[in-house]
Design an enzyme around this catalytic site. Structure first.
Site, mmCIF file in Angstrom:
data_model
loop_
_atom_site.group_PDB
_atom_site.id
_atom_site.type_symbol
_atom_site.label_atom_id
_atom_site.label_comp_id
_atom_site.label_asym_id
_atom_site.label_seq_id
_atom_site.Cartn_x
_atom_site.Cartn_y
_atom_site.Cartn_z
ATOM 1 N N CYS A 113 -60.735 -48.399 7.693
ATOM 2 C CA CYS A 113 -59.486 -47.570 7.500
ATOM 3 C C CYS A 113 -59.731 -46.763 8.249
ATOM 4 O O CYS A 113 -58.819 -46.511 7.914
ATOM 5 C CB CYS A 113 -58.909 -48.757 6.171
ATOM 6 S SG CYS A 113 -58.383 -50.366 6.786
ATOM 7 N N CYS A 142 -55.504 -49.662 2.733
ATOM 8 C CA CYS A 142 -55.955 -49.078 3.803
ATOM 9 C C CYS A 142 -56.714 -47.299 3.844
ATOM 10 O O CYS A 142 -57.369 -47.056 3.755
ATOM 11 C CB CYS A 142 -54.553 -49.043 5.011
ATOM 12 S SG CYS A 142 -54.062 -47.721 4.784
HETATM 13 S S1 SF4 Z 1 -56.496 -53.067 8.709
HETATM 14 FE FE1 SF4 Z 1 -58.083 -51.357 8.818
HETATM 15 S S2 SF4 Z 1 -60.510 -52.566 8.414
HETATM 16 FE FE2 SF4 Z 1 -58.712 -54.419 9.198
HETATM 17 S S3 SF4 Z 1 -59.523 -53.698 11.494
HETATM 18 FE FE3 SF4 Z 1 -57.236 -52.121 10.988
HETATM 19 S S4 SF4 Z 1 -58.347 -50.021 10.274
HETATM 20 FE FE4 SF4 Z 1 -60.518 -51.450 10.781
#
Ligand code: SF4
Length: 244
Positions: free
Chosen positions: A115, A225
């Site tokens: 994230c 996030c």
């Molecule tokens: S929510 Fe966060 S951890 Fe999940 S794919 Fe998207 S960026 Fe990556």
């Protein structure tokens, strides 16, 4: 009138105001901030139902208000299509994405890092490149356990005001607004999702916690996030604006 920065009793407002009063309060918050910050006021549009409300409210205040979307390589196709329609209709919306390589399945092994790379860093970039002095979000204090400790007007980063104009709205009132004002939403809600994110980290979930379907099976379950909790005024963010 400048935006009031005094701390308010958020909990009493959640149940103390009715739907119409909440709509008026939200419009007033955006109006005051727009008067103070002009073009430096920008809406962060996550493409979720709450952002759809905030975007509609902002457009009622001034059609010239700009927005940005942070997207990732893992967004569901429905969300990508919804984003394309939004940008076509509102070209004053810019899209930011970080396409740099990251380890395979980082979302499973270290979702915080994933994230941070794919969401937080492009948000920093958006704020820097768009000259944002006041960013407007769709955050709501009734949305889940991680969202109870926010104010409608905050300055978590020095020199960057954050406005959460629908902070005191219930989920029901969000849907009430979308229905009454015929605002289009992501078709994934028809499937039963209540909170939308990237495909690998979003499930359909029931129960009182609206965000319970986010990051299921990880320590981040129902969490954040990072764009609402991490510093955003940091130079060197990545995630260049992209062409659709
Ligand atoms: S929510 Fe966060 S951890 Fe999940 S794919 Fe998207 S960026 Fe990556």
């Amino acid at each position: 009138m400048p935006v009031a920065r005094a701390e308010v009793d958020v909990k009493s407002l959640v149940d103390g105001l009715n739907f119409r009063q909440k709509v008026e309060r939200s419009l007033e918050l955006i109006r005051d901030a727009h008067r103070e910050y002009g073009d430096g006021l920008v809406v962060a549009n996550s493409l979720g139902k709450d952002s759809c409300v905030v975007w509609d409210l902002a457009k009622r205040v001034s059609p010239a208000i700009r927005g940005f979307v942070v997207t990732t390589r893992f967004k569901p196709p429905e969300t990508v299509a919804f984003m394309r329609r939004l940008v076509e209709r509102y070209p004053e919306t810019r899209v930011f994405r970080n396409d740099e390589p990251i380890p395979d399945r980082l979302y499973a092994t270290d979702p915080d890092r994933c994230c941070d790379a794919l969401k937080v860093q492009p948000t920093r970039r958006a704020i820097e490149e768009m000259g944002v002095a006041c960013w407007v979000t769709g955050l709501r204090c009734t949305e889940g356990r991680t969202r109870t400790d926010f104010q409608e007007v905050e300055e978590r980063d020095a020199g960057l005001l954050k406005l959460n104009p629908i902070l005191i709205w219930y989920e029901r009132e969000v849907w009430q607004y979308l229905a009454c004002y015929e605002v289009p939403v992501n078709p994934l809600y028809k499937e039963g999702y209540r909170s939308l994110g990237c495909s690998p980290c979003t499930r359909i979930a029931n129960g009182p916690d609206e965000r319970a379907g986010r990051w299921i099976g990880t320590s981040k379950c129902g969490g954040e996030c990072g764009i609402h909790t991490r510093p955003l005024k940091v130079s060197g963010g990545v995630g260049a604006p992209v062409r659709l």
